[in-house]
Scaffold this motif. Sequence first.
Motif, mmCIF file in Angstrom:
data_model
loop_
_atom_site.group_PDB
_atom_site.id
_atom_site.type_symbol
_atom_site.label_atom_id
_atom_site.label_comp_id
_atom_site.label_asym_id
_atom_site.label_seq_id
_atom_site.Cartn_x
_atom_site.Cartn_y
_atom_site.Cartn_z
ATOM 1 N N THR A 1 0.837 -1.199 0.000
ATOM 2 C CA THR A 1 0.000 0.000 0.000
ATOM 3 C C THR A 1 0.871 1.248 0.000
ATOM 4 O OG1 THR A 1 -0.099 0.344 2.394
ATOM 5 C CG2 THR A 1 -1.656 -1.274 1.459
ATOM 6 N N THR A 2 0.236 2.386 -0.186
ATOM 7 C CA THR A 2 0.982 3.646 -0.112
ATOM 8 C C THR A 2 1.410 3.960 1.311
ATOM 9 O OG1 THR A 2 -1.044 4.961 0.093
ATOM 10 C CG2 THR A 2 -0.199 4.589 -2.145
ATOM 11 N N TYR A 3 0.823 3.287 2.303
ATOM 12 C CA TYR A 3 1.252 3.503 3.687
ATOM 13 C C TYR A 3 2.693 3.038 3.900
ATOM 14 C CZ TYR A 3 -3.560 4.658 4.627
ATOM 15 O OH TYR A 3 -4.790 5.255 4.604
ATOM 16 N N ALA A 4 3.200 2.205 3.022
ATOM 17 C CA ALA A 4 4.589 1.753 3.122
ATOM 18 C C ALA A 4 5.560 2.928 2.963
ATOM 19 C CB ALA A 4 4.876 0.683 2.078
ATOM 20 N N ARG A 5 5.114 3.970 2.257
ATOM 21 C CA ARG A 5 5.980 5.122 1.996
ATOM 22 C C ARG A 5 5.451 6.407 2.631
ATOM 23 N NH1 ARG A 5 4.854 2.060 -1.877
ATOM 24 N NH2 ARG A 5 3.272 3.348 -2.845
ATOM 25 N N SER A 6 4.461 6.303 3.471
ATOM 26 C CA SER A 6 3.823 7.490 4.047
ATOM 27 C C SER A 6 4.774 8.258 4.960
ATOM 28 C CB SER A 6 2.578 7.087 4.841
ATOM 29 O OG SER A 6 2.023 8.223 5.481
ATOM 30 N N ARG A 7 4.743 9.573 4.821
ATOM 31 C CA ARG A 7 5.496 10.431 5.733
ATOM 32 C C ARG A 7 4.628 10.862 6.907
ATOM 33 N NH1 ARG A 7 8.218 13.982 1.000
ATOM 34 N NH2 ARG A 7 9.758 12.450 0.392
ATOM 35 N N GLN A 8 3.334 10.623 6.811
ATOM 36 C CA GLN A 8 2.412 11.059 7.866
ATOM 37 C C GLN A 8 2.060 9.948 8.857
ATOM 38 O OE1 GLN A 8 -0.752 12.581 5.302
ATOM 39 N NE2 GLN A 8 -0.137 14.639 5.918
#
Length: 192
Positions: free
Chosen positions: A84-91
Amino acid sequence: MTIEVRPASDFADVRAVIGPKSPTATVCWCLSHRIPAKLNKELRGPARGEYVAGLCRSVPPPGVLAYDGDEPAGWAAVAPRADTTYARSRQIPHLDDLPVWSLWCIRVRPGHRGKGVSHALVAGAVDFARDHGAPVIEAYPLDNGDAKVDTTMAYAGIRSTFERAGFVHAADTTSVLAGHPRVLMRLDLRQG
């Protein structure tokens, strides 16, 4: 009423819960956090549904569906965070190197709300992740206190729903949705 939760492998049922009324509409289809931003922007209209149909045929499928009898009543997106994009999330922080699963979207169809469907979806998503070897499952719900949340923006879930399911507050985030901070909630699925 008994709600049954099953893997989301039936595309027609997934479409009934998260698909648009018009097949040519470009709506989320619960892809925004699943696929890279560039692909998310490129997939337009029916191509979005076709992509989700492919996910429904994959192993594991892209989440779980709640059924009220034979009728699909709700959806929860759950997958390895690495996918998922959570793998790269800065937040949304990463707390450790465990291969956690993320539960990031809950949708209950109109006519089925207020019947415990979201609670059944969370429990079903936890079982689904556990059955696929997840050591930990995370969610990123709104920490809204007693404030009302617009139904459209409640897809991330509400902190109290996850607390009732045994998740614990693991970290604050810098993500805000619908004016409410989001928190990282975790449930350890390892035995022992």
